[in-house]
Write a protein that holds these residues in place. Structure first.
Motif, mmCIF file in Angstrom:
data_model
loop_
_atom_site.group_PDB
_atom_site.id
_atom_site.type_symbol
_atom_site.label_atom_id
_atom_site.label_comp_id
_atom_site.label_asym_id
_atom_site.label_seq_id
_atom_site.Cartn_x
_atom_site.Cartn_y
_atom_site.Cartn_z
ATOM 1 N N GLU A 11 0.915 -1.111 0.196
ATOM 2 C CA GLU A 11 0.178 0.043 -0.052
ATOM 3 C C GLU A 11 0.887 1.135 0.020
ATOM 4 O O GLU A 11 0.665 2.074 -0.749
ATOM 5 C CB GLU A 11 -0.775 -0.011 1.391
ATOM 6 C CG GLU A 11 -1.896 1.254 1.212
ATOM 7 C CD GLU A 11 -2.808 1.041 2.549
ATOM 8 O OE1 GLU A 11 -2.817 2.042 3.191
ATOM 9 O OE2 GLU A 11 -3.329 0.038 2.808
ATOM 10 N N LYS A 12 1.884 1.418 0.832
ATOM 11 C CA LYS A 12 2.547 2.478 0.824
ATOM 12 C C LYS A 12 3.595 2.598 -0.337
ATOM 13 O O LYS A 12 3.840 3.626 -0.860
ATOM 14 C CB LYS A 12 3.825 2.299 2.082
ATOM 15 C CG LYS A 12 3.090 2.534 3.357
ATOM 16 C CD LYS A 12 2.535 3.793 3.524
ATOM 17 C CE LYS A 12 1.702 3.945 4.904
ATOM 18 N NZ LYS A 12 1.140 5.389 4.895
ATOM 19 N N PHE A 13 3.995 1.430 -0.972
ATOM 20 C CA PHE A 13 4.580 1.522 -2.264
ATOM 21 C C PHE A 13 3.836 2.156 -3.483
ATOM 22 O O PHE A 13 4.134 3.129 -4.291
ATOM 23 C CB PHE A 13 5.286 -0.004 -2.734
ATOM 24 C CG PHE A 13 5.885 0.270 -3.973
ATOM 25 C CD1 PHE A 13 7.154 0.598 -4.152
ATOM 26 C CD2 PHE A 13 5.136 -0.418 -4.984
ATOM 27 C CE1 PHE A 13 7.592 0.715 -5.489
ATOM 28 C CE2 PHE A 13 5.613 -0.341 -6.420
ATOM 29 C CZ PHE A 13 6.978 -0.189 -6.510
ATOM 30 N N ASN A 19 2.487 9.447 -6.067
ATOM 31 C CA ASN A 19 2.775 10.541 -5.667
ATOM 32 C C ASN A 19 3.919 11.103 -6.254
ATOM 33 O O ASN A 19 4.518 12.323 -6.466
ATOM 34 C CB ASN A 19 3.071 10.811 -4.251
ATOM 35 C CG ASN A 19 1.648 10.812 -3.251
ATOM 36 O OD1 ASN A 19 0.708 11.387 -3.953
ATOM 37 N ND2 ASN A 19 1.655 10.272 -2.090
ATOM 38 N N HIS A 20 5.135 9.993 -6.659
ATOM 39 C CA HIS A 20 6.112 10.550 -7.253
ATOM 40 C C HIS A 20 6.421 9.633 -8.484
ATOM 41 O O HIS A 20 6.983 8.506 -8.503
ATOM 42 C CB HIS A 20 7.234 10.108 -6.367
ATOM 43 C CG HIS A 20 7.314 11.046 -5.027
ATOM 44 N ND1 HIS A 20 7.683 12.295 -5.058
ATOM 45 C CD2 HIS A 20 6.860 10.865 -3.846
ATOM 46 C CE1 HIS A 20 7.439 12.834 -3.828
ATOM 47 N NE2 HIS A 20 6.831 11.968 -2.959
ATOM 48 N N CYS A 50 0.538 3.829 -11.358
ATOM 49 C CA CYS A 50 0.565 5.022 -10.749
ATOM 50 C C CYS A 50 -0.570 6.099 -11.488
ATOM 51 O O CYS A 50 -0.630 7.132 -11.004
ATOM 52 C CB CYS A 50 1.876 5.838 -10.689
ATOM 53 S SG CYS A 50 2.534 6.284 -12.430
ATOM 54 N N GLY A 51 -0.998 5.416 -12.699
ATOM 55 C CA GLY A 51 -1.891 6.325 -13.428
ATOM 56 C C GLY A 51 -1.177 7.431 -14.552
ATOM 57 O O GLY A 51 -1.682 8.024 -15.182
#
Length: 64
Positions: A11-13, A19-20, A50-51
């Protein structure tokens, strides 16, 4: 390390990648294709992680 720890790390990855996007390893999938108004053909792709979006544009010459 248990399953909950692994879920948290994943989830954090994914949050970091969203975000980056410059750090994301990108896994592009097709997001459509077609002719643009200028007559060029475009393949569109979207990263499944990431989209991030990208496209390849081709200059297509019509044969008469």
């Amino acid at each position: 390390m248990d399953l909950r720890d692994i879920e948290l790390y994943v989830e954090k990855f994914l949050e970091m990648c969203r975000n980056h996007p410059e750090l994301c390893p990108h896994d592009y999938i097709s997001d459509g294709c077609g002719y643009r108004p200028d007559g060029k053909f475009e393949n569109r792709y979207k990263c499944d992680i990431c989209g991030h979006k990208k496209s390849d544009v081709y200059d297509v010459k019509q044969q008469n």
